[in-house]
Design a protein around this motif. Structure first.
Motif, PDB file in Angstrom:
ATOM      1  N   ARG A  32       8.365 -84.900  -6.185  1.00 52.95           N
ATOM      2  CA  ARG A  32       7.566 -84.829  -4.970  1.00 52.95           C
ATOM      3  C   ARG A  32       6.684 -86.064  -4.835  1.00 52.95           C
ATOM      4  O   ARG A  32       6.554 -86.646  -3.756  1.00 52.95           O
ATOM      5  CB  ARG A  32       6.666 -83.584  -4.994  1.00 52.95           C
ATOM      6  CG  ARG A  32       7.391 -82.288  -4.787  1.00 52.95           C
ATOM      7  CD  ARG A  32       6.448 -81.147  -5.030  1.00 52.95           C
ATOM      8  NE  ARG A  32       7.158 -79.878  -4.968  1.00 52.95           N
ATOM      9  CZ  ARG A  32       6.812 -78.886  -4.155  1.00 52.95           C
ATOM     10  NH1 ARG A  32       5.807 -79.022  -3.353  1.00 52.95           N
ATOM     11  NH2 ARG A  32       7.491 -77.756  -4.160  1.00 52.95           N
ATOM     12  N   VAL A  84       7.266 -81.646  -9.550  1.00 51.99           N
ATOM     13  CA  VAL A  84       6.036 -82.357  -9.216  1.00 51.99           C
ATOM     14  C   VAL A  84       6.268 -83.864  -9.206  1.00 51.99           C
ATOM     15  O   VAL A  84       5.820 -84.579  -8.309  1.00 51.99           O
ATOM     16  CB  VAL A  84       4.923 -81.978 -10.219  1.00 51.99           C
ATOM     17  CG1 VAL A  84       3.674 -82.795  -9.940  1.00 51.99           C
ATOM     18  CG2 VAL A  84       4.614 -80.490 -10.118  1.00 51.99           C
ATOM     19  N   LEU A 112       8.205 -79.732   1.712  1.00 49.47           N
ATOM     20  CA  LEU A 112       7.651 -79.590   0.374  1.00 49.47           C
ATOM     21  C   LEU A 112       7.345 -78.137   0.039  1.00 49.47           C
ATOM     22  O   LEU A 112       7.402 -77.737  -1.119  1.00 49.47           O
ATOM     23  CB  LEU A 112       6.395 -80.442   0.235  1.00 49.47           C
ATOM     24  CG  LEU A 112       6.613 -81.951   0.462  1.00 49.47           C
ATOM     25  CD1 LEU A 112       5.283 -82.679   0.420  1.00 49.47           C
ATOM     26  CD2 LEU A 112       7.571 -82.513  -0.572  1.00 49.47           C
ATOM     27  N   SER A 113       7.015 -77.341   1.053  1.00 46.54           N
ATOM     28  CA  SER A 113       6.805 -75.922   0.856  1.00 46.54           C
ATOM     29  C   SER A 113       6.891 -75.228   2.205  1.00 46.54           C
ATOM     30  O   SER A 113       6.427 -75.760   3.215  1.00 46.54           O
ATOM     31  CB  SER A 113       5.441 -75.647   0.216  1.00 46.54           C
ATOM     32  OG  SER A 113       5.283 -74.276  -0.079  1.00 46.54           O
ATOM     33  N   PHE A 145       1.760 -74.631  -5.489  1.00 47.44           N
ATOM     34  CA  PHE A 145       2.978 -74.622  -4.681  1.00 47.44           C
ATOM     35  C   PHE A 145       4.255 -74.745  -5.510  1.00 47.44           C
ATOM     36  O   PHE A 145       5.243 -74.056  -5.241  1.00 47.44           O
ATOM     37  CB  PHE A 145       2.901 -75.705  -3.602  1.00 47.44           C
ATOM     38  CG  PHE A 145       1.918 -75.376  -2.520  1.00 47.44           C
ATOM     39  CD1 PHE A 145       2.214 -74.408  -1.583  1.00 47.44           C
ATOM     40  CD2 PHE A 145       0.678 -75.995  -2.481  1.00 47.44           C
ATOM     41  CE1 PHE A 145       1.293 -74.058  -0.604  1.00 47.44           C
ATOM     42  CE2 PHE A 145      -0.248 -75.662  -1.504  1.00 47.44           C
ATOM     43  CZ  PHE A 145       0.063 -74.691  -0.562  1.00 47.44           C
ATOM     44  N   THR A 146       4.257 -75.595  -6.529  1.00 46.17           N
ATOM     45  CA  THR A 146       5.459 -75.686  -7.361  1.00 46.17           C
ATOM     46  C   THR A 146       5.677 -74.429  -8.201  1.00 46.17           C
ATOM     47  O   THR A 146       6.750 -73.831  -8.155  1.00 46.17           O
ATOM     48  CB  THR A 146       5.413 -76.947  -8.242  1.00 46.17           C
ATOM     49  OG1 THR A 146       5.647 -78.090  -7.403  1.00 46.17           O
ATOM     50  CG2 THR A 146       6.488 -76.915  -9.308  1.00 46.17           C
ATOM     51  N   TRP A 173      -3.777 -82.931  -2.768  1.00 41.11           N
ATOM     52  CA  TRP A 173      -2.465 -82.305  -2.704  1.00 41.11           C
ATOM     53  C   TRP A 173      -1.742 -82.269  -4.053  1.00 41.11           C
ATOM     54  O   TRP A 173      -1.126 -81.270  -4.405  1.00 41.11           O
ATOM     55  CB  TRP A 173      -1.593 -83.020  -1.682  1.00 41.11           C
ATOM     56  CG  TRP A 173      -0.129 -82.762  -1.882  1.00 41.11           C
ATOM     57  CD1 TRP A 173       0.809 -83.620  -2.349  1.00 41.11           C
ATOM     58  CD2 TRP A 173       0.567 -81.516  -1.660  1.00 41.11           C
ATOM     59  NE1 TRP A 173       2.046 -83.018  -2.433  1.00 41.11           N
ATOM     60  CE2 TRP A 173       1.922 -81.721  -2.012  1.00 41.11           C
ATOM     61  CE3 TRP A 173       0.180 -80.261  -1.202  1.00 41.11           C
ATOM     62  CZ2 TRP A 173       2.893 -80.720  -1.915  1.00 41.11           C
ATOM     63  CZ3 TRP A 173       1.143 -79.250  -1.104  1.00 41.11           C
ATOM     64  CH2 TRP A 173       2.477 -79.493  -1.457  1.00 41.11           C
ATOM     65  N   ASP A 203      -0.335 -78.886  -5.498  1.00 41.36           N
ATOM     66  CA  ASP A 203       1.103 -78.736  -5.715  1.00 41.36           C
ATOM     67  C   ASP A 203       1.389 -78.275  -7.143  1.00 41.36           C
ATOM     68  O   ASP A 203       2.161 -77.341  -7.381  1.00 41.36           O
ATOM     69  CB  ASP A 203       1.796 -80.071  -5.428  1.00 41.36           C
ATOM     70  CG  ASP A 203       3.309 -79.960  -5.435  1.00 41.36           C
ATOM     71  OD1 ASP A 203       3.825 -78.846  -5.233  1.00 41.36           O
ATOM     72  OD2 ASP A 203       3.962 -80.996  -5.629  1.00 41.36           O
TER      73      ASP A 203
END
Length: 467
Positions: free
Chosen positions: A10, A7, A32-33, A205-206, A197, A201
């Motif tokens: 990013r 994180v 990033l994904s 996402f992470t 975001w 994230d």
């Protein structure tokens, strides 16, 4: 496989690219994904989130195709949310969301050298997770997001990925970090919050990165993704449909559109399919007859029933359990059962007293933060609840034996009930016949804690309760 970027890294990358956005010659932009979501017509849709200024190229069976822009980087003006204005803020999305439809029969697909998981015509191994975000809510519910034992979603995702699924079903509620962590809570210190975001994230996402790489996903929408909450991010990143102006949750005046979407099927092969249904705006309280949601959910029910005629065996996927139980404990210690979602029961019941189309044999839901199985002697589908994959757990146990009068919905006569309360994990379904599945319940150590069989609309588990 560890996340491509932490994180913090990013965030640094995004800041750097914002600073350098005027430069003409930059190194290749980081992805990033990247993942695949199953679309409303059953097709796979590749999604890539990037800090770059342009969408990348996707290579499918040796052919390069430039991905289309789904949503540009933007900061959305602060809108009314479930929190007070002082506890809300604008939603910053300094990422470009890109997409490309994956034609049926595609054998290989990759972005930037990273292979994408492709849909299978007959997925046989399915992971079911739900309620995965870390709760930060100024009602006093603060989860220690920095402690893996208190917020184990990343570990659960990695274990589920190692099981090698063909498909992942998320039953909703991805986003929970709504308000700032208090200064006196080191367990969540430094956590992002709000609906932009950085929070998406950190919350999804992470921690989900390993599982996003493992298989295509079915993304159901939960109440935490309603327009007054995390709806902007859900529609930008996860919803399978094209993103439309007005159906983006950016302006509260359009919530009557943004909070609803039609059900859609995902084929499982051999006469079976999922039907994914958006229940993000329902309520556990009753719906008044003139509430606009009554008509909208009734319309969606009719569409779900029509879709169910496409296959003899259907599994419905929606966030709020219509045929499950919850439990509360009052100050004296007395436990009371909570029944299935009353809003859906009211709306569906105006069309069908049985609440679900006859061809729907099972329902996968979340919302209640536990694992649960309910099977009925009446003509109702089995209900599974898989809401135990990261969010602060429910801790009031369900009774091992229900009171004789207990019914999650009128006329729903319980035959078997199994539950696991106050334990994190995930559920798997492995197909063993046309209308039969072997269901397993796993903990954060990768151990099987319960096993069940689902045959037609009936299910039975080895253990009534997991301790």
């Amino acid at each position: 496989m560890p996340p491509l970027f932490s994180v913090s890294v990013r965030g640094a990358l995004l800041a750097a690219f914002a600073t350098l956005s005027g430069c003409a010659a930059l190194a290749p932009q980081p992805t990033l994904s990247s993942f695949v979501v199953m679309g409303e017509d059953g097709a796979g849709v590749a999604r890539v989130l990037t800090a770059g200024a342009a969408c990348p190229t996707i290579r499918m069976d040796g052919v390069d195709v430039v991905m289309s822009v789904r949503s540009p980087a933007a900061t959305i003006a602060q809108r009314p949310t479930v929190s007070l204005p002082k506890d809300s803020k604008p939603s910053a999305f300094p990422v470009l969301a890109c997409e490309a439809r994956i034609p049926a029969g595609t054998a290989r697909a990759s972005v930037g050298g990273q292979s994408l998981p492709l849909p299978r015509a007959s997925p046989e191994r399915i992971v079911v997770i739900g309620d995965t975000g870390c709760r930060l809510k100024n009602t006093g519910d603060y989860q220690d997001c920095n402690r893996p034992d208190a917020y184990p979603f990343a570990r659960i995702a990695a274990l589920a990925a190692a099981w090698k699924p063909d498909l992942v079903v998320h039953v909703g509620d991805y986003h929970y970090r709504e308000n700032a962590c208090p200064a006196d809570r080191p367990g969540c210190a430094g956590s992002p919050w709000g609906y932009g975001w950085d929070t998406w994230d950190a919350d999804f996402f992470t921690p989900a990165s390993s599982l996003l790489k493992a298989a295509p996903w079915v993304m159901a929408r939960g109440n935490h993704e309603s327009c007054a909450r995390g709806g902007q991010g859900f529609l930008r990143f996860l919803d399978p449909r094209p993103l439309q102006n007005g159906r983006d949750c950016n302006e509260a005046a359009n919530d009557g559109i943004g909070d609803f979407s039609d059900p859609y099927p995902v084929a499982l092969g051999d006469g079976a399919q999922l039907i994914v249904f958006d229940t993000s705006s329902t309520t556990y309280k009753e719906l008044a007859p003139l509430d606009a949601r009554m008509a909208k959910f009734a319309d969606s029910y009719r569409k779900m029933e029509a879709l169910s005629r496409q296959a003899p065996y259907n599994i419905a996927v929606f966030h709020h359990p219509i045929l499950g139980f919850g439990a509360t404990r009052d100050k004296s210690g007395a436990v009371s059962l909570l029944n299935g979602d009353k809003g859906l029961q009211d709306a569906f019941g105006t069309i069908d007293p049985g609440l679900m189309p006859k061809a729907v044999k099972a329902v996968l839901s979340g919302h209640v933060h536990l694992w649960q199985q309910v099977s009925f002697s009446s003509a109702h589908p089995t209900q599974f609840i898989s809401g135990f994959s990261g969010t602060l757990e429910d801790i009031v146990p369900l009774p091992e034996t229900l009171p004789e009068t207990a019914q999650p919905a009128p006329g729903a006569m319980v035959e078997t009930l199994s539950s696991w309360v106050d334990g994190f994990g995930y559920m798997t379904m492995e197909r063993t016949d046309a209308e039969q599945w072997a269901v397993k319940v796993w903990d954060t150590e990768g151990r099987v804690r319960n096993t069940c069989t689902l045959t037609g609309s009936k299910s039975r588990c080895v253990k009534r309760q997991v301790y």
